[in-house]
Scaffold this motif. Structure first.
Motif, PDB file in Angstrom:
ATOM      1  N   SER A  61      -2.586  -8.462   5.619  1.00 14.44           N
ATOM      2  CA  SER A  61      -2.260  -7.221   6.318  1.00 14.44           C
ATOM      3  C   SER A  61      -1.357  -7.486   7.513  1.00 14.44           C
ATOM      4  CB  SER A  61      -3.534  -6.539   6.812  1.00 14.44           C
ATOM      5  OG  SER A  61      -4.405  -6.285   5.738  1.00 14.44           O
ATOM      6  N   VAL A  91      -1.305  -6.948  -1.453  1.00 14.92           N
ATOM      7  CA  VAL A  91      -2.260  -7.599  -2.338  1.00 14.92           C
ATOM      8  C   VAL A  91      -1.509  -8.332  -3.442  1.00 14.92           C
ATOM      9  CG1 VAL A  91      -4.173  -7.247  -3.951  1.00 14.92           C
ATOM     10  CG2 VAL A  91      -4.011  -5.838  -1.898  1.00 14.92           C
ATOM     11  N   ARG A 118      -5.866 -12.039   7.450  1.00 17.28           N
ATOM     12  CA  ARG A 118      -6.091 -12.466   6.070  1.00 17.28           C
ATOM     13  C   ARG A 118      -7.569 -12.857   5.939  1.00 17.28           C
ATOM     14  NH1 ARG A 118      -2.842 -16.860   2.440  1.00 17.28           N
ATOM     15  NH2 ARG A 118      -3.518 -16.070   0.389  1.00 17.28           N
ATOM     16  N   SER A 155       0.805  -1.215   0.000  1.00 12.85           N
ATOM     17  CA  SER A 155       0.000   0.000   0.000  1.00 12.85           C
ATOM     18  C   SER A 155       0.840   1.268   0.000  1.00 12.85           C
ATOM     19  CB  SER A 155      -0.940   0.010   1.196  1.00 12.85           C
ATOM     20  OG  SER A 155      -0.235  -0.283   2.382  1.00 12.85           O
ATOM     21  N   GLU A 199      -0.540  -3.004   4.122  1.00  5.31           N
ATOM     22  CA  GLU A 199      -1.394  -3.845   3.297  1.00  5.31           C
ATOM     23  C   GLU A 199      -0.615  -4.441   2.139  1.00  5.31           C
ATOM     24  OE1 GLU A 199      -4.694  -2.885   5.620  1.00  5.31           O
ATOM     25  OE2 GLU A 199      -4.633  -4.286   3.956  1.00  5.31           O
ATOM     26  N   GLU A 225      -6.474 -12.782  -1.530  1.00  8.67           N
ATOM     27  CA  GLU A 225      -5.492 -11.941  -2.192  1.00  8.67           C
ATOM     28  C   GLU A 225      -4.863 -10.887  -1.286  1.00  8.67           C
ATOM     29  OE1 GLU A 225      -8.724 -12.020  -2.777  1.00  8.67           O
ATOM     30  OE2 GLU A 225      -9.555  -9.989  -2.998  1.00  8.67           O
ATOM     31  N   ARG A 226      -5.332 -10.748  -0.085  1.00 15.05           N
ATOM     32  CA  ARG A 226      -4.903  -9.627   0.770  1.00 15.05           C
ATOM     33  C   ARG A 226      -4.376 -10.136   2.108  1.00 15.05           C
ATOM     34  NH1 ARG A 226      -6.351  -4.231   0.292  1.00 15.05           N
ATOM     35  NH2 ARG A 226      -7.756  -4.859  -1.389  1.00 15.05           N
TER      36      ARG A 226
END
Lengths: 113, 114
Positions: B75, B24, B68, B7, B22, B72-73
């Motif tokens: 943190s 991705v 999670r 991010s 973050e 796809e992400r």
């Protein structure tokens, strides 16, 4: 526990000269071995990996590495470096049944004209 | 091409703040990882996740947590940032739990805690 030692923190080298980056590891079980490269201001990318079979592994950008089980080493070599090879190089290992990558401390290569 | 994005490239936070980093990935990878990179120490694993809502501690989880919620992400959370958490943070992903798959790295977030 396994560990990875990169024996040189910095390696200055002239353009078109050969370079060798040394990596020794310690593990009581079989391992997979990796070399990653980090160019300035970027993430890491894979150069090559050893899983099994031939002990001489060829990677991208003309790099190769040799797995030596008796010496517990996985040294990286390139016969002729370019300015663009200036980067930090990381040796890593994963236990054959695992998925946690353990890295060495890194070797900074500075290629001089 | 696999793409792993983070991010922020640079972040400055104050001591005691809650910090969210973050990550991705766009290739439907099962595994995701958070590392911190410090000079001379290489990369050290903080946490990893092999599935949604699953997480495992790495080598240096103290002071960090992860989340999670979607595949796809992934943190990374610093509940109360401290100056010793000033570092470069790298996220990575790999196809599956098998260790021989390549890890793909994001560009990193350089976090400074003052």
């Amino acid at each position: 526990a396994q560990s990875v030692t990169q024996l040189d923190s910095q390696v200055p080298v002239f353009e078109e000269a050969p370079v060798e980056l040394r990596c020794n590891y310690s593990s009581s079980v079989s391992v997979y071995l990796f070399w990653y490269v980090q160019y300035p201001n970027q993430g890491l990318q894979l150069l090559l990996k050893y899983l099994s079979g031939s002990t001489l592994v060829k990677g991208i950008n003309g790099f190769e590495a040799e797995f030596n089980k008796s010496q517990t080493s996985f040294h990286l070599r390139k016969p002729s470096v370019h300015i663009s090879d200036t980067a930090e190089y990381f040796c890593g290992l994963i236990k054959a049944a695992g998925n946690k990558l353990t890295f060495g401390g890194g070797t900074r290569v500075l290629v001089k004209p | 091409d696999v793409k792993v994005t983070q991010s922020s490239r640079y972040l400055v936070k104050r001591t005691g703040e809650k910090v969210f980093l973050e990550c991705v990935q766009d290739m439907d990878h099962e595994n995701m990882f958070w590392y911190r990179q410090d000079p001379g120490l290489g990369l050290r694993l903080i946490y990893f996740s092999y599935d949604v809502k699953m997480k495992e501690k790495g080598d240096i989880p103290e002071g960090y947590s992860v989340s999670r919620e979607k595949k796809e992400r992934f943190s990374l959370i610093l509940e109360s940032a401290s100056t010793n958490q000033t570092s470069m943070y790298l996220c990575a992903s790999s196809l599956s739990r098998d260790g021989y798959y390549e890890q793909y790295f994001g560009p990193g977030t350089r976090l400074t805690v003052t």
